[in-house]
Enzyme design. Structure first.
Site, mmCIF file in Angstrom:
data_model
loop_
_atom_site.group_PDB
_atom_site.id
_atom_site.type_symbol
_atom_site.label_atom_id
_atom_site.label_comp_id
_atom_site.label_asym_id
_atom_site.label_seq_id
_atom_site.Cartn_x
_atom_site.Cartn_y
_atom_site.Cartn_z
ATOM 1 C CB CYS A 27 -1.024 0.028 1.043
ATOM 2 S SG CYS A 27 -1.984 -1.235 1.404
ATOM 3 C CG HIS B 165 -3.875 2.531 2.078
ATOM 4 N ND1 HIS B 165 -4.392 2.617 1.050
ATOM 5 C CD2 HIS B 165 -3.568 1.639 2.891
ATOM 6 C CE1 HIS B 165 -4.223 1.740 0.627
ATOM 7 N NE2 HIS B 165 -4.094 0.665 2.504
ATOM 8 C CG ASN C 96 -7.151 -1.735 1.271
ATOM 9 O OD1 ASN C 96 -6.013 -0.821 0.495
ATOM 10 N ND2 ASN C 96 -6.115 -1.514 2.678
#
Length: 334
Positions: free
Chosen positions: A107, A259, A290
């Site tokens: 990420c 993020h 996500n």
């Protein structure tokens, strides 16, 4: 110089997710903020999605593929150990002998890529660098697993980085904490699968072959509470250190793009940084889930598209995830 995205056309809502795990739409929304997530069709590859995002970023920058002399792809879901997704992407875009390589930083991968693009341009090693964050996480999840499968989506986001007369990218803060390596990880390596398949073929036992394929394909897991605490308390500190390194305060920002891990993490970071009300906050997770390395450019693209007045302003971006790794910088929006 430009931003681009690719959002897969299959949309999976919480009701569909709840067919696979014992949960509810209300619980998922309350705990994560997610309402839907995008999933790529089986025939759509990581490079396909990266290409879609890249072409928009290049077009927005006013350049062509031939002007790109470095391609960096941040991904943990390219299904080939080698060659890189970046090399294939560079070829598709019509670049000429471009630098091309992948980054495996989960990420934080996109922010790592932006930091490296900045360094390449400053050093004179490249003039125009394409950075792509792309993930097809649906290939590496177990839909019946409760720790993170319901969080994850697919997609791609890209940025074109080039020279400027004024600073457009601040010093990058990047690092890792390998002590927490297992808090977000695959549930195994590919080697046991290889060995089990070899044994099944040797014995010509079809049932063992199917069993090996079903049990041993690695999928993602996480220790949610540990990751949540680390992200909220430690990453807010890194975000503040990034502002300090850039020589600005939160008041100077027009946008904050963290993020897209969890809406509660995002909201808590906003509080920790004491962001002014005028700062737009990326919350793309609501519709996209996500998407790991793709989450920051996807969220940033949406912010600029929906709020064109942000163009030219300063945005703080920070990525963090499996490793555990993190990366952050302040950038000037195209």
């Amino acid at each position: 110089m430009g931003l681009g995205v690719h959002r897969p056309d299959v949309i999976v809502d919480n009701e569909q997710i709840c067919q696979w795990i014992d949960s509810s739409d209300e619980w998922i929304r309350k705990r994560t903020g997610i309402v839907t997530r995008h999933r790529a069709r089986p025939e759509v590859s990581v490079v396909d999605m990266a290409e879609g995002a890249a072409r928009e970023a290049i077009e927005q920058s006013g350049l062509t593929g031939a002007d790109v002399d470095a391609v960096i792809v941040a991904t943990v879901t390219h299904p080939y150990q080698t060659p890189s997704a970046a090399a294939e992407l560079a070829h598709r875009l019509g670049t000429e002998a471009a630098i091309a390589y992948d980054i495996s930083a989960a990420c934080a991968g996109y922010c790592y890529g932006i930091g490296q693009a900045d360094a390449l341009v400053r050093a004179g090693a490249a003039r125009h660098v394409l950075v792509v964050g792309v993930e097809k996480l649906s290939d590496f999840i177990d839909d019946h697993e409760r720790s993170m499968s319901f969080l994850l989506g697919d997609g791609a986001g890209a940025a074109l980085v080039g020279p400027s007369e004024e600073t457009g990218i601040s010093p990058s803060l990047m690092g890792s904490n390998g002590e927490k390596w297992e808090t977000v990880s695959m549930d195994g390596s590919l080697l046991p699968l290889r060995d089990a398949l070899a044994e099944a073929r040797r014995t010509q036992d079809a049932s063992r072959l199917l069993d090996a394929e079903e049990r041993l394909w690695p999928t993602l897991r996480q220790d949610g509470p540990t990751v949540f605490r680390w992200a909220v308390w430690e990453m807010a500190k890194v975000a503040q250190q990034t502002l300090d390194a850039a020589g600005i305060s939160a008041e100077d920002l027009v946008a904050f793009v963290p993020h897209q891990a969890n809406i509660r993490i995002i909201d808590e970071m906003v509080k920790q940084l004491d962001l002014p009300e005028h700062v737009a906050v990326g919350r793309d997770i609501v519709d996209a889930g996500n998407t790991s390395a793709a989450s920051i450019p996807l969220a940033m693209h949406r912010l600029v598209h929906e709020n064109p007045e942000l163009s030219g302003g300063l945005a703080l971006q920070i990525g963090f995830g499996a490793g555990l790794v993190y990366g952050a910088q302040v950038i000037r929006l195209p």
